[in-house]
Design a protein around this motif. Structure first.
Motif, PDB file in Angstrom:
ATOM      1  N   PRO A   1       0.820  -1.231   0.000  1.00 15.03           N
ATOM      2  CA  PRO A   1       0.000   0.000   0.000  1.00 15.03           C
ATOM      3  C   PRO A   1       0.848   1.273   0.000  1.00 15.03           C
ATOM      4  O   PRO A   1       0.506   2.240  -0.680  1.00 15.03           O
ATOM      5  CB  PRO A   1      -0.822  -0.131   1.286  1.00 15.03           C
ATOM      6  CG  PRO A   1      -0.896  -1.599   1.540  1.00 15.03           C
ATOM      7  CD  PRO A   1       0.416  -2.132   1.088  1.00 15.03           C
ATOM      8  N   ASP A   2       1.956   1.273   0.764  1.00 17.24           N
ATOM      9  CA  ASP A   2       2.823   2.453   0.774  1.00 17.24           C
ATOM     10  C   ASP A   2       3.449   2.675  -0.600  1.00 17.24           C
ATOM     11  O   ASP A   2       3.610   3.816  -1.050  1.00 17.24           O
ATOM     12  CB  ASP A   2       3.922   2.289   1.823  1.00 17.24           C
ATOM     13  CG  ASP A   2       3.368   2.308   3.237  1.00 17.24           C
ATOM     14  OD1 ASP A   2       2.242   2.817   3.421  1.00 17.24           O
ATOM     15  OD2 ASP A   2       4.060   1.808   4.149  1.00 17.24           O
ATOM     16  N   LEU A   3       3.821   1.578  -1.288  1.00 22.93           N
ATOM     17  CA  LEU A   3       4.401   1.706  -2.616  1.00 22.93           C
ATOM     18  C   LEU A   3       3.379   2.263  -3.601  1.00 22.93           C
ATOM     19  O   LEU A   3       3.692   3.155  -4.416  1.00 22.93           O
ATOM     20  CB  LEU A   3       4.901   0.335  -3.088  1.00 22.93           C
ATOM     21  CG  LEU A   3       5.560   0.278  -4.471  1.00 22.93           C
ATOM     22  CD1 LEU A   3       6.779   1.183  -4.516  1.00 22.93           C
ATOM     23  CD2 LEU A   3       5.932  -1.157  -4.824  1.00 22.93           C
ATOM     24  N   ALA A   4       2.135   1.768  -3.527  1.00 26.87           N
ATOM     25  CA  ALA A   4       1.086   2.280  -4.419  1.00 26.87           C
ATOM     26  C   ALA A   4       0.801   3.754  -4.136  1.00 26.87           C
ATOM     27  O   ALA A   4       0.593   4.555  -5.066  1.00 26.87           O
ATOM     28  CB  ALA A   4      -0.178   1.439  -4.250  1.00 26.87           C
ATOM     29  N   GLU A   5       0.826   4.127  -2.859  1.00 29.17           N
ATOM     30  CA  GLU A   5       0.572   5.529  -2.499  1.00 29.17           C
ATOM     31  C   GLU A   5       1.683   6.439  -3.011  1.00 29.17           C
ATOM     32  O   GLU A   5       1.420   7.562  -3.471  1.00 29.17           O
ATOM     33  CB  GLU A   5       0.460   5.638  -0.975  1.00 29.17           C
ATOM     34  CG  GLU A   5      -0.005   7.008  -0.482  1.00 29.17           C
ATOM     35  CD  GLU A   5      -1.435   7.302  -0.881  1.00 29.17           C
ATOM     36  OE1 GLU A   5      -1.762   8.500  -1.011  1.00 29.17           O
ATOM     37  OE2 GLU A   5      -2.212   6.342  -1.066  1.00 29.17           O
ATOM     38  N   SER A   6       2.928   5.945  -2.956  1.00 32.19           N
ATOM     39  CA  SER A   6       4.041   6.766  -3.448  1.00 32.19           C
ATOM     40  C   SER A   6       3.956   6.951  -4.953  1.00 32.19           C
ATOM     41  O   SER A   6       4.269   8.033  -5.485  1.00 32.19           O
ATOM     42  CB  SER A   6       5.372   6.116  -3.072  1.00 32.19           C
ATOM     43  OG  SER A   6       5.510   4.850  -3.691  1.00 32.19           O
ATOM     44  N   PHE A   7       3.517   5.906  -5.691  1.00 30.35           N
ATOM     45  CA  PHE A   7       3.310   6.052  -7.132  1.00 30.35           C
ATOM     46  C   PHE A   7       2.214   7.087  -7.425  1.00 30.35           C
ATOM     47  O   PHE A   7       2.335   7.919  -8.326  1.00 30.35           O
ATOM     48  CB  PHE A   7       2.921   4.694  -7.750  1.00 30.35           C
ATOM     49  CG  PHE A   7       4.092   3.878  -8.199  1.00 30.35           C
ATOM     50  CD1 PHE A   7       4.851   4.261  -9.294  1.00 30.35           C
ATOM     51  CD2 PHE A   7       4.458   2.737  -7.518  1.00 30.35           C
ATOM     52  CE1 PHE A   7       5.927   3.501  -9.716  1.00 30.35           C
ATOM     53  CE2 PHE A   7       5.537   1.982  -7.922  1.00 30.35           C
ATOM     54  CZ  PHE A   7       6.289   2.359  -9.029  1.00 30.35           C
ATOM     55  N   SER A   8       1.133   7.025  -6.648  1.00 28.34           N
ATOM     56  CA  SER A   8       0.027   7.961  -6.852  1.00 28.34           C
ATOM     57  C   SER A   8       0.472   9.395  -6.609  1.00 28.34           C
ATOM     58  O   SER A   8       0.174  10.306  -7.390  1.00 28.34           O
ATOM     59  CB  SER A   8      -1.122   7.598  -5.925  1.00 28.34           C
ATOM     60  OG  SER A   8      -2.175   8.527  -6.023  1.00 28.34           O
ATOM     61  N   ASP A   9       1.229   9.617  -5.538  1.00 29.30           N
ATOM     62  CA  ASP A   9       1.711  10.970  -5.245  1.00 29.30           C
ATOM     63  C   ASP A   9       2.674  11.455  -6.322  1.00 29.30           C
ATOM     64  O   ASP A   9       2.665  12.650  -6.694  1.00 29.30           O
ATOM     65  CB  ASP A   9       2.404  10.988  -3.884  1.00 29.30           C
ATOM     66  CG  ASP A   9       1.448  10.681  -2.744  1.00 29.30           C
ATOM     67  OD1 ASP A   9       0.227  10.822  -2.961  1.00 29.30           O
ATOM     68  OD2 ASP A   9       1.928  10.293  -1.653  1.00 29.30           O
TER      69      ASP A   9
ATOM     70  N   PHE B   1       2.819  10.607  -9.612  1.00 26.31           N
ATOM     71  CA  PHE B   1       2.148  10.987 -10.851  1.00 26.31           C
ATOM     72  C   PHE B   1       1.223  12.174 -10.646  1.00 26.31           C
ATOM     73  O   PHE B   1       0.940  12.929 -11.589  1.00 26.31           O
ATOM     74  CB  PHE B   1       1.382   9.791 -11.419  1.00 26.31           C
ATOM     75  CG  PHE B   1       2.275   8.752 -12.044  1.00 26.31           C
ATOM     76  CD1 PHE B   1       2.893   8.996 -13.268  1.00 26.31           C
ATOM     77  CD2 PHE B   1       2.505   7.538 -11.404  1.00 26.31           C
ATOM     78  CE1 PHE B   1       3.714   8.042 -13.845  1.00 26.31           C
ATOM     79  CE2 PHE B   1       3.326   6.587 -11.985  1.00 26.31           C
ATOM     80  CZ  PHE B   1       3.932   6.837 -13.206  1.00 26.31           C
ATOM     81  N   ALA B   2       0.699  12.357  -9.432  1.00 24.85           N
ATOM     82  CA  ALA B   2      -0.171  13.525  -9.171  1.00 24.85           C
ATOM     83  C   ALA B   2       0.622  14.818  -9.265  1.00 24.85           C
ATOM     84  O   ALA B   2       0.067  15.880  -9.617  1.00 24.85           O
ATOM     85  CB  ALA B   2      -0.803  13.392  -7.793  1.00 24.85           C
ATOM     86  N   THR B   3       1.929  14.756  -8.967  1.00 28.81           N
ATOM     87  CA  THR B   3       2.737  15.980  -9.031  1.00 28.81           C
ATOM     88  C   THR B   3       3.212  16.317 -10.436  1.00 28.81           C
ATOM     89  O   THR B   3       3.483  17.476 -10.742  1.00 28.81           O
ATOM     90  CB  THR B   3       3.970  15.829  -8.113  1.00 28.81           C
ATOM     91  OG1 THR B   3       4.719  14.657  -8.529  1.00 28.81           O
ATOM     92  CG2 THR B   3       3.543  15.677  -6.675  1.00 28.81           C
ATOM     93  N   ILE B   4       3.319  15.302 -11.310  1.00 27.97           N
ATOM     94  CA  ILE B   4       3.861  15.570 -12.654  1.00 27.97           C
ATOM     95  C   ILE B   4       2.759  15.703 -13.697  1.00 27.97           C
ATOM     96  O   ILE B   4       3.009  16.190 -14.815  1.00 27.97           O
ATOM     97  CB  ILE B   4       4.830  14.465 -13.095  1.00 27.97           C
ATOM     98  CG1 ILE B   4       4.133  13.101 -13.183  1.00 27.97           C
ATOM     99  CG2 ILE B   4       6.014  14.393 -12.141  1.00 27.97           C
ATOM    100  CD1 ILE B   4       5.028  11.981 -13.712  1.00 27.97           C
ATOM    101  N   ILE B   5       1.533  15.260 -13.374  1.00 31.11           N
ATOM    102  CA  ILE B   5       0.420  15.368 -14.320  1.00 31.11           C
ATOM    103  C   ILE B   5      -0.546  16.421 -13.811  1.00 31.11           C
ATOM    104  O   ILE B   5      -1.104  16.285 -12.720  1.00 31.11           O
ATOM    105  CB  ILE B   5      -0.307  14.010 -14.469  1.00 31.11           C
ATOM    106  CG1 ILE B   5       0.654  12.943 -15.006  1.00 31.11           C
ATOM    107  CG2 ILE B   5      -1.520  14.153 -15.397  1.00 31.11           C
ATOM    108  CD1 ILE B   5       0.028  11.554 -15.101  1.00 31.11           C
TER     109      ILE B   5
END
Length: 463
Positions: A448-456, A458-462
């Motif tokens: 879950p922490d890995l998925a959350e880090s991916f989400s954060d 891509f949220a900053t670059i898109i």
């Protein structure tokens, strides 16, 4: 002249009898045959070896091949760079059946993945802690059986500046490996302060503790101030040093093995001279359960013990009884025939099962490599027995021949494999040669922490 036997013995003269007198005595058969050692040499050698073995056991300093069944066999070696010794290191691990090999002065950097892959025999893994500075040299590593399960936990201890260390943790024991450079700008008092802090912190961690490494103190000279202070430090922390004898070609004891005073985890300890470095290799047995190796259950029969005439007679009798049956079903006849053959074979050569260890050999291993290694082992045994310069040169030549043959076998194998494989297999082979990790995901404590880090991310670059 009449002399008694005691009077003759008291003469104890050195003169020799005349030849004609001695010949006449021999003809009469009354001469005494000279005492020889013929027929007793093997017995004397056996008794001598037993006595040496008992003395070595009493000192706790005998070779590793006498290790107790089921214990973990390990070694400590200052390799003085493993960059050009990958073949030699693999052979040392395989030939001596080591479960763990601790190395100092590996001279490896963080990106030396290829060399790390080369020094690992099949079924082994490696942990490397390179020198943190850009200076050449240093470095600590552990090559271990993958079933042993080691972890690099060096970050759990405070940072130091006077020496290098690595903490390898096992579910049952912690291994603290030390390398102290022979000279430097820092005084020895700095080392003692930092080493005491690191040792105290490591001692507080769960599980038993084994400390080892190249300390570059002449422990064979106890009158030296540095050695005296080092021994006082160990005594104050309730530790003891186990290595006895020279560990360096100049005759000094530099490589040490240290445990708690009351700990018996080290069962045996032996200093083994090898030619690949200025330092000797320290082999020792650990009071740990040996890792379970993969095994294969095989069915064996003693075919050589079969009486051919009796076997042929019994088999003919059973086959004739089958032929006399009126059955016309071919499948039924075949089943009866197979059953008869099996029962006759079980009678004359009963089957027995045996569990055998499966030894995994590299794909490039050839008969030429095997013969070169056998030749080297014979040369090594002759050198260790006679210690002559001629045998030493032959051993060096045999050792270099093994390296050349292994390198040639590897080149031929991978050249043929890459020239005949498809694109997918080619990338797989290249990753194997480069020791590339198959795990491309970043390290994370949980999914879950890995998925959350991916989400954060891509949220900053898109937008």
């Amino acid at each position: 002249m009449g002399l008694t036997r005691s009077q003759i013995l008291e003469l104890n003269c050195d003169f020799k009898l005349p030849c004609d007198v001695w010949s006449h005595i021999k003809e009469l058969g009354i001469h005494r045959k000279p005492i020889t050692r013929r027929g007793t040499r093997a017995g004397r050698r056996k008794d001598k070896n037993k006595a040496e073995h008992r003395s070595e056991r009493a000192a706790g300093n005998h070779r590793g091949n006498t290790s107790r069944c089921g214990s973990v066999k390990a070694c400590l070696w200052n390799s003085q760079s493993v960059r050009n010794k990958s073949v030699l290191l693999c052979d040392l691990i395989i030939d001596n059946d080591f479960d763990i090999a601790f190395l100092t002065e590996t001279w490896l950097q963080q990106d030396d993945r290829v060399i790390l892959g080369e020094i690992c025999p099949p079924g082994f893994s490696v942990l490397s802690v390179p020198r943190k500075t850009s200076c050449r040299g240093g470095g600590i590593a552990a090559v271990y059986d993958s079933n042993v399960k080691l972890q690099d936990c060096s970050d759990a201890l405070p940072e130091v500046s006077s020496f290098e260390f690595a903490l390898f943790r096992n579910p049952q024991v912690n291994f603290l490996v030390i390398y102290r450079p022979p000279s430097g700008s820092l005084p020895s008092s700095t080392f003692f302060e930092e080493f005491e802090e690191v040792l105290s912190c490591a001692d507080l961690l769960p599980n038993r503790l084994v400390v080892m490494g190249d300390f570059n103190f002449h422990m064979d000279c106890p009158s030296k101030p540095e050695v005296r202070n080092f021994n006082l430090l160990l005594t104050s922390l309730n530790f003891k040093q186990l290595v006895q004898g020279s560990t360096h070609r100049f005759g000094h004891t530099l490589d040490l093995l240290i445990v708690k005073d009351s700990d018996t985890i080290i069962q045996t300890c032996f200093v083994d001279q090898i030619i690949h470095s200025d330092h000797s290799m320290i082999t020792f047995d650990l009071d740990l359960k040996k890792p379970v190796t993969s095994s294969d259950v095989r069915v064996l029969r003693k075919f050589k013990s079969i009486d051919h005439d009796l076997f042929s007679k019994d088999l003919s009798k059973r086959i004739n009884s089958i032929m006399e049956c009126d059955s016309s079903d071919i499948d039924d006849i075949v089943l009866q025939y197979n059953k008869a053959c099996r029962e006759v074979l079980d009678t004359h050569a009963p089957a027995s099962t045996r569990s055998m260890s499966v030894r995994v050999k590299p794909s490039w291993y050839t008969d030429e490599v095997n013969e070169a290694r056998r030749t080297r082992r014979r040369a090594e045994r002759r050198w260790r027995k006679a210690k002559s310069d001629a045998n030493y040169r032959l051993y060096i030549e045999a050792q270099q021949n093994v390296v050349d043959v292994v390198v040639s076998a590897k080149k031929d194998y991978y050249r043929n494999k890459l020239s005949s494989c498809n694109t997918k297999d080619m990338y797989k082979t290249v990753n194997e040669l480069l020791n590339a990790s198959s795990n491309v995901l970043p390290v994370s404590p949980s999914s879950p922490d890995l998925a959350e880090s991916f989400s954060d991310h891509f949220a900053t670059i898109i937008p």
